[in-house]
Design a protein around this motif. Structure first.
Motif, PDB file in Angstrom:
ATOM      1  N   GLN A 248     -10.020  -4.831  -3.249  1.00 27.41           N
ATOM      2  CA  GLN A 248     -10.480  -3.451  -3.424  1.00 27.41           C
ATOM      3  C   GLN A 248     -11.787  -3.413  -4.209  1.00 27.41           C
ATOM      4  OE1 GLN A 248      -7.583  -1.124  -5.572  1.00 27.41           O
ATOM      5  NE2 GLN A 248      -9.135   0.289  -6.316  1.00 27.41           N
ATOM      6  N   HIS A 249     -11.898  -4.257  -5.236  1.00 25.07           N
ATOM      7  CA  HIS A 249     -13.092  -4.202  -6.072  1.00 25.07           C
ATOM      8  C   HIS A 249     -14.268  -4.948  -5.483  1.00 25.07           C
ATOM      9  CE1 HIS A 249     -10.091  -2.860  -9.205  1.00 25.07           C
ATOM     10  NE2 HIS A 249     -10.917  -1.852  -8.997  1.00 25.07           N
TER      11      HIS A 249
ATOM     12  N   LEU B 168      -4.641  -7.612  -3.775  1.00 23.04           N
ATOM     13  CA  LEU B 168      -5.189  -6.400  -3.140  1.00 23.04           C
ATOM     14  C   LEU B 168      -6.222  -5.730  -4.053  1.00 23.04           C
ATOM     15  CD1 LEU B 168      -1.923  -4.979  -1.530  1.00 23.04           C
ATOM     16  CD2 LEU B 168      -3.935  -5.855  -0.311  1.00 23.04           C
ATOM     17  N   ARG B 169      -5.948  -5.738  -5.365  1.00 24.52           N
ATOM     18  CA  ARG B 169      -6.914  -5.134  -6.296  1.00 24.52           C
ATOM     19  C   ARG B 169      -8.237  -5.894  -6.290  1.00 24.52           C
ATOM     20  NH1 ARG B 169      -2.622  -3.206  -9.417  1.00 24.52           N
ATOM     21  NH2 ARG B 169      -2.231  -5.290 -10.241  1.00 24.52           N
TER      22      ARG B 169
ATOM     23  N   LEU C 275      -6.065   0.227   4.466  1.00 22.42           N
ATOM     24  CA  LEU C 275      -5.386   1.374   3.852  1.00 22.42           C
ATOM     25  C   LEU C 275      -5.343   2.549   4.834  1.00 22.42           C
ATOM     26  CD1 LEU C 275      -4.107   2.824   1.444  1.00 22.42           C
ATOM     27  CD2 LEU C 275      -6.398   3.240   0.521  1.00 22.42           C
TER      28      LEU C 275
ATOM     29  N   LEU D  16       0.845  -1.207   0.000  1.00 25.31           N
ATOM     30  CA  LEU D  16       0.000   0.000   0.000  1.00 25.31           C
ATOM     31  C   LEU D  16       0.874   1.249   0.000  1.00 25.31           C
ATOM     32  CD1 LEU D  16      -2.780  -1.162   2.490  1.00 25.31           C
ATOM     33  CD2 LEU D  16      -2.940  -0.993  -0.004  1.00 25.31           C
TER      34      LEU D  16
ATOM     35  N   LEU E 282     -10.339  -0.786   2.746  1.00 26.16           N
ATOM     36  CA  LEU E 282     -10.287   0.633   3.133  1.00 26.16           C
ATOM     37  C   LEU E 282      -9.808   0.786   4.582  1.00 26.16           C
ATOM     38  CD1 LEU E 282     -13.526   1.943   1.372  1.00 26.16           C
ATOM     39  CD2 LEU E 282     -11.152   2.269   0.659  1.00 26.16           C
TER      40      LEU E 282
ATOM     41  N   ASP F 232      -0.118  -7.367  -5.365  1.00 24.73           N
ATOM     42  CA  ASP F 232      -0.906  -6.227  -5.848  1.00 24.73           C
ATOM     43  C   ASP F 232      -2.204  -6.699  -6.480  1.00 24.73           C
ATOM     44  OD1 ASP F 232       1.038  -4.593  -4.950  1.00 24.73           O
ATOM     45  OD2 ASP F 232       1.738  -3.892  -6.920  1.00 24.73           O
TER      46      ASP F 232
ATOM     47  N   ARG G 276     -14.113  -4.872   0.295  1.00 27.40           N
ATOM     48  CA  ARG G 276     -13.783  -3.484   0.002  1.00 27.40           C
ATOM     49  C   ARG G 276     -13.648  -2.683   1.300  1.00 27.40           C
ATOM     50  NH1 ARG G 276     -13.633  -0.123  -4.362  1.00 27.40           N
ATOM     51  NH2 ARG G 276     -14.035   2.075  -3.982  1.00 27.40           N
TER      52      ARG G 276
END
Lengths: 138, 571
Positions: free
Chosen positions: A77-78, A73-74, A96, A8, A93, A70, A89
């Motif tokens: 995230q989605h 993590l993506r 992060l 991150l 957050l 990565d 998600r």
């Protein structure tokens, strides 16, 4: 958590989450009241990270190559359902946000080791007032 | 929480469990009322649901002050319930100003504006606006003026009245303006070019030592922080110490008032509360003043149900909780090359830009749809770097992380300087913007939480946009890069008004011109609840000035033996 926060805020010519010991901050916060209530969600998210890394052929998230990390993590995230009632998600957050806090907080909280985060951005807080010994209460 | 946070401030002033006056809430409205009453000879008990912090607690700590529950409670423990646009109730901590002795003033930014005389007669000026419950105030601005002046002296407000072309002053502000960041001049020059009139924003922050308090040390830890030198003129630093110094005031922290008691003649007799140990307590008094923010005041009145008051206390009109207003809010931002002149010559240790303009405050052309807009105020972005990082990471549709986030941090902190503006815009009152008791969700004591719903008037967004446009024009005229709107047509959730409006007619208002309940002769409200219109500025100074006025009225009514007499019409 350590491996994720290192993606991150990655290390490059400037220090990242690893050098600033963000994980020490997150560990300390998870041991306390409010942030501690995220513990279940964070465990579920971390398990999901390992599951996704494993599916892609890695033993665990921590041992995966940076590009795969990565990618995992993506995916989080989605958004997907984690075990329990959490969404990935939201977990992403939370992670992060805690990473940003751990990178730029007052070092009394365990993160921002040797003021690495502050030096990176050139932030020089005025020295604490001598009357105020209670930094780091949260 | 340490023991000192729950210890009462001041001596026990009750005799046989009774004081002369109880004030519920210790923020802008409560502390000001307590100060006025204690000086007038009343023995005052202040009940505050939050802890009593002191200067020692206000360390320059980016986590505790700004990002945890030091000031604003968690939605899990002490929820408000916000009904979203789709009608779904959601737990939130929005609508709390703060829960601590001193209230929201403790972590405020201390922008200090007066209302304009026209704010008190907007209904007369704008006429009946479809969809709004706009009403004129029952008092004139001239009645408020001496209290603005008195409160500005109590607080030690800094600024320059002569350079303010918008607000009306009879005399200078007590203290000169704070030292300024060089951006202030650039804002002023750009405004001049555009025909706008920027002036030094008044602040409740000491530019010189005042009444035993030290001047501002420019720590950059101001809004969202408690001030560790006491130079920010909060209820805690500037008002309560004077109330306590009379020897007639006691502040009881961690005491949650949950019911106002009334006798069979309809007079308030006292307040029931839960103390720091969770025990049920009661204190009696001949006057009760409620000032726990417009949301929580409505909740307390609605919680104070009894057979004689089945819809809550002072609610014969059914208006308690209605006409809730959150000040309209918007922001914009620009960047300026860090090494370009004049940025390279500015002293960036100076935290204050302090420029405002109100050229769109009230437009006297009847053809314009935007006739009452508000205030534009310039400032540096918040000093807490975690806020900056969070803004960079989370303001887009998808979060930014990894190398792009680091590059964004390098850009903001190494290549550019940023300037921001905030707008405070008019929120028109509407009957359906209201506070009720939530039927399901309770606080940690099992009491129904305050539920609120905002049904904004269509003009609110339009006037907000016109102000944001003006701010953007100024940033462009300054030669800013990446000039952008960052928030538009939003609400503040910390500048709260309405919910118990005052007026002369008991059918259309909750309080009379003295902010006394029409139906309860010794019950007063001194937070922002009383305001029929909220002005398009932070309303803190107005709440404080009005609370001093009400304290004077209570003392006068007491002398005339009017506080016990049943009054007004029952229907």
């Amino acid at each position: 958590v350590k491996a994720a926060s290192a993606r991150l805020i990655p290390s490059d010519a400037d220090p990242g989450a690893t050098e600033a010991d963000v994980v020490a901050f997150i560990d300390a916060q998870l041991a306390k009241g409010h942030i501690g209530s995220f513990k279940g969600e964070i465990r579920a998210g971390l398990r999901q990270m390992d599951v996704l890394a494993h599916r892609a052929g890695s033993a665990s998230f921590a041992q995966a190559a940076p590009a795969l990390q990565d990618d995992v993590l993506r995916q989080l995230q989605h958004g997907m359902r984690l075990e329990g009632r959490w969404s990935s998600r939201h977990f992403f957050l939370v992670l992060l946000t805690l990473t940003l806090e751990g990178f730029l907080c007052d070092p009394v909280y365990g993160g921002n080791r040797d003021k690495m985060g502050w030096r990176f951005i050139g932030f020089e807080p005025r020295p604490p007032h001598p009357r105020c010994p209670y930094r780091g209460r949260a | 929480m340490e023991r000192r946070h729950s210890a009462s401030l001041g001596p026990d002033v009750t005799r046989k469990g009774a004081a002369d006056a109880i004030v519920v809430g210790s923020g802008a409205g409560g502390a000001s009322a307590a100060l006025g009453l204690a000086r007038a000879g009343f023995r005052v008990v202040v009940l505050e649901k939050g802890p009593a912090y002191d200067l020692r607690d206000f360390a320059r700590d980016e986590i505790a002050s700004c990002r945890r529950d030091m000031f604003v409670p968690l939605a899990d423990e002490d929820p408000h319930v916000k009904v979203d646009e789709r009608g779904r109730p959601q737990r939130t901590n929005e609508g709390w100003t703060a829960c601590c002795v001193g209230g929201g003033t403790v972590h405020m930014s201390a922008f200090t504006y007066r209302l304009h005389p026209e704010d008190l007669r907007l209904r007369g000026i704008l006429g009946q606006l479809e969809g709004s419950t706009l009403a004129d105030w029952p008092i004139s601005w001239d009645e408020l003026l001496p209290y603005y002046e008195r409160m500005e002296v109590e607080l030690g407000v800094s600024g320059d009245a002569e350079r303010n072309p918008f607000e009306v002053f009879r005399r200078p502000l007590p203290l000169p303006p704070l030292p300024e960041n060089g951006m202030a001049q650039l804002v002023e020059t750009a405004c001049e070019k555009l025909g706008l009139h920027a002036y030094p924003t008044a602040r409740a922050i000491l530019s010189r030592a005042w009444q035993g308090r030290a001047r501002c040390q420019l720590s950059l830890c101001c809004g969202s922080y408690g001030c560790d030198v006491g130079a920010k003129s909060t209820a805690l630093s500037a008002l309560l110490p004077k109330a306590l110094a009379t020897g007639r005031c006691q502040v009881r922290p961690l005491c949650l008032a949950h019911a106002i008691e009334v006798d069979d003649r309809g007079r308030a007799t006292g307040v029931r509360y839960i103390d720091a140990r969770g025990g049920e307590q009661r204190v009696q008094a001949s006057v009760v003043v409620v000032a726990c923010s417009a949301l929580e005041t409505a909740r307390l009145l609605l919680l104070s149900r009894s057979p004689a008051h089945p819809d809550g206390l002072a609610n014969e009109s059914g208006l308690v909780g209605r006409n809730l207003m959150f000040c309209g809010f918007g922001t914009g931002m620009a960047e300026f090359g860090r090494s370009d002149p004049p940025m390279s010559t500015i002293d960036w240790r100076q935290p204050f830009v302090n420029r405002s303009f109100q050229d769109l405050y009230l437009i006297n052309e009847k053809t314009s749809s935007v006739r009452k807009a508000g205030t534009v105020s310039f400032l540096l972005p918040h000093s807490n770097p975690i806020y900056t990082a969070e803004r960079l990471a989370l303001s887009g549709p998808e979060p930014l992380w990894g190398k792009p986030l680091k590059d964004a941090l390098r850009h903001v902190y190494r290549e550019v300087r940023e300037l921001e503006f905030e707008v405070f815009s008019e929120t028109l009152p509407t009957a359906d913007s209201r506070v009720t008791l939530d039927p399901k969700i309770k606080d940690r004591f099992g009491l129904p939480a305050a539920r609120f719903e905002v049904k904004p008037h269509a003009l609110d967004a339009e006037v907000n946009r016109s102000l944001v446009d003006q701010g953007i024009e100024v940033l462009r005229a300054m030669g800013g890069q990446r000039v952008r709107v960052t928030r538009v047509a939003q609400k503040t959730y910390w500048l709260i008004a309405g919910t118990a409006r005052f007026g002369d007619d008991p059918r259309t208002s909750v309080l009379d011109r003295d902010c006394r309940a029409h139906s309860v002769p010794n019950l007063f409200v001194t937070d922002g609840s009383f305001m029929p219109t909220s002005g398009a500025v932070p309303n803190t100074l107005t709440i404080e000035a009005n609370a001093l006025r009400v304290a004077d009225r209570i003392a006068a009514l007491g002398r005339a033996h009017e506080l016990s007499r049943a009054k007004g019409r029952r229907y």
